[in-house]
Design an enzyme around this catalytic site. Structure first.
Site, PDB file in Angstrom:
ATOM      1  CE  LYS A 124      -4.446   0.723   0.034  1.00  0.00           C
ATOM      2  NZ  LYS A 124      -5.544  -0.163  -0.376  1.00  0.00           N
ATOM      3  CG  ASP A 164      -7.319   3.094  -0.890  1.00  0.00           C
ATOM      4  OD1 ASP A 164      -7.730   1.930  -0.878  1.00  0.00           O
ATOM      5  OD2 ASP A 164      -7.489   3.856   0.080  1.00  0.00           O
ATOM      6  N   GLY A 237     -18.383   7.758  -2.847  1.00  0.00           N
ATOM      7  CA  GLY A 237     -17.329   7.708  -3.863  1.00  0.00           C
ATOM      8  C   GLY A 237     -17.534   6.545  -4.814  1.00  0.00           C
TER       9      GLY A 237
HETATM   10  O1  2IT Z   1      -8.045  -1.671  -1.045  1.00  0.00           O
HETATM   11  C1  2IT Z   1      -7.907  -2.146  -2.186  1.00  0.00           C
HETATM   12  O2  2IT Z   1      -7.945  -3.357  -2.401  1.00  0.00           O
HETATM   13  C2  2IT Z   1      -7.649  -1.208  -3.266  1.00  0.00           C
HETATM   14  N1  2IT Z   1      -7.615  -0.002  -3.045  1.00  0.00           N
HETATM   15  C3  2IT Z   1      -7.409  -1.707  -4.665  1.00  0.00           C
HETATM   16  C4  2IT Z   1      -5.978  -2.122  -4.836  1.00  0.00           C
HETATM   17  C5  2IT Z   1      -5.592  -2.481  -6.235  1.00  0.00           C
HETATM   18  O3  2IT Z   1      -4.410  -2.783  -6.411  1.00  0.00           O
HETATM   19  O4  2IT Z   1      -6.422  -2.477  -7.140  1.00  0.00           O
END
Ligand code: 2IT
Length: 444
Positions: A124, A164, A237
């Protein structure tokens, strides 16, 4: 495994990182029994190795705003675990972003990604930069400055970021553009791209759609039908939008959406053009839902959360810890049947405890919202093959993946009385896959 000892050592090393410690404690307590059946895990210190990220990049992001003033934000990427595939996970741009939040999200992502059945590790990243209220030119300059630093650490087979909170197709586009220029390659290094340069159909809808596919199965497993049920959604969102769209298509009625300013209660159901209007509302720079109430002449409750409304199903779609014990008790009193986290760690530990005690069906984010990253995985596959699938092909695969996740949760989460503890099931299934991969590859 001695959870208390491990948690104490983490608390000492990372004091104040509440969200991270919360996420780790939840996983360790739910996998403990299974873990102790495998002495080989303990011998290889799998738990101790899993709870610390492989590495964390922290960097300064200087940029110039529209008034010519220099701004300095902080940028991060937490590469948590890549035992089963390249690091994968979104970028969050929001003023609340800090290391604790990104570490909890990265940790959760490991298990979520393992559950998808696709080969993706957990990561992340993000920044305390808030795109709200910024011009597109400012967002572009920020994204470019962020990527100038990050690009050396990512790649289509190394680490694949995505969106995100605060990072949508516009931001991914600017980030991708700078990566392509610096790396001099066109690859699937980010997911959530626009269709013209490698994006996947259904990716914008995927988190919400996947969430509803999962919740429908939860209900069906308990002998119930989603059609005719009322649903409270938080947020307004991309995730809330996809969830409202699919819930309505399934014959359920969505009666709330919410923002930082409060929630709207639309008794007649948020459907049709009202769902399209959510996108307009989101695109406006104000981060408020009140205009919905004015436009459709429905009640708006300032400073409140939607969990006080009597509904059959509650779907947190905004952010972490957005549903607490008081909210949980209200929902239970009002006869809620099912709670599905489409946000990451939407419920506090006390709220979850209440749902489990009252045998309310509770689906944790790492299972319920996995459709987003699963479709990112499908975008990576399309990019690697240099092809693009139709919307039907992607949607079919998404349905299959959500079905497989549900099956794993049931397999590991069914209790003696028949109640399915989806949190336990998701944590054990995700953990076992990663732990076995780590074990097979030696101490790294
Ligand atoms: O929390 C999540 O799984 C996302 N924000 C998507 C992450 C992604 O790599 O598509």
């Amino acid at each position: 495994m001695n959870i208390d000892k491990l948690m104490q050592s983490l608390e000492a090393k990372h004091s104040g990182e509440y969200e991270y410690l919360q996420a780790v404690r939840e996983v360790l307590t739910t996998i403990e029994e299974e873990y102790n059946k495998h002495p080989e895990f303990e011998a290889a210190k799998i738990a101790e190795r899993l709870v610390e990220p492989d590495r964390i990049f922290t960097f300064k992001v200087p940029w110039v705003d529209d008034r010519g003033e220099v701004q300095v934000n902080l940028g991060y990427r937490v590469q948590f675990n890549n035992a089963i595939g390249p690091y994968k996970g979104g970028l969050r741009f929001h003023s609340s972003v800090n290391l604790s939040i990104l570490k909890f999200l990265g940790f959760e992502q490991i298990f979520k990604n393992a559950l998808t059945t696709l080969p993706m590790g957990g990561a992340k990243g993000g920044s305390d930069f808030n795109p709200r209220g910024k011009s597109s030119a400012e967002v572009m300059r920020f994204c470019q400055a962020y990527m100038v630093e990050l690009w050396r650490h990512i790649g289509p087979e190394t680490d694949v970021p995505a969106g995100d909170i605060g990072v949508g197709a516009r931001e991914v586009g600017y980030l991708y553009g700078m990566y392509r220029k610096l790396a001099r390659e066109n690859t699937g290094v980010l997911t959530g791209k626009n269709l013209e340069f490698g994006g996947s159909l259904i990716r914008p809808e995927a988190t919400g759609f996947g969430g509803l596919y999962f919740v429908k199965q939860m209900l069906e497993t308990a002998g119930m039908d989603i059609a005719g049920k009322t649903i409270a959604i938080s947020g307004f969102g991309n995730v809330a939008w996809g969830a409202a769209l699919k819930a309505t298509e399934m014959g359920a009625k969505v009666v709330t959406i919410s923002g930082p300013d409060g929630y709207v209660y639309d008794e007649s159901g948020i459907s049709g053009e009202k769902i399209d209007y959510m996108l307009e509302l989101r695109a406006s720079c104000n981060d408020v839902v009140q205009p919905y109430a004015e436009r459709y002449n429905v009640p708006f409750y300032a400073g409140k959360r939607p969990w006080e409304v009597k509904v059959d199903i509650a779907l947190p779609c905004a952010t972490q810890n957005e549903l607490n014990e008081v909210d949980a008790k209200l929902l239970i009193e009002n006869g809620v049947i099912c709670v599905g986290e489409i946000s990451n760690m939407g419920c506090t530990p006390e709220a979850i405890e209440s749902f489990l005690q009252h045998k309310v069906m509770y689906g944790p984010g790492k299972a319920v919202n996995a459709g987003g990253v699963a479709t990112s995985g499908l975008e990576m596959t399309q990019n690697a093959m240099h092809i693009s699938w139709t919307a039907e092909e992607v949607d079919d695969k998404l349905r299959q993946i959500m079905g497989a996740i549900h099956e794993q949760c049931v397999k590991y989460g069914r209790e003696a009385d028949g109640y399915i503890n989806y949190m336990k099931g998701a944590n054990i299934a995700g953990f076992l896959k990663v732990a076995k991969a780590m074990l097979a590859q030696g101490v790294l």
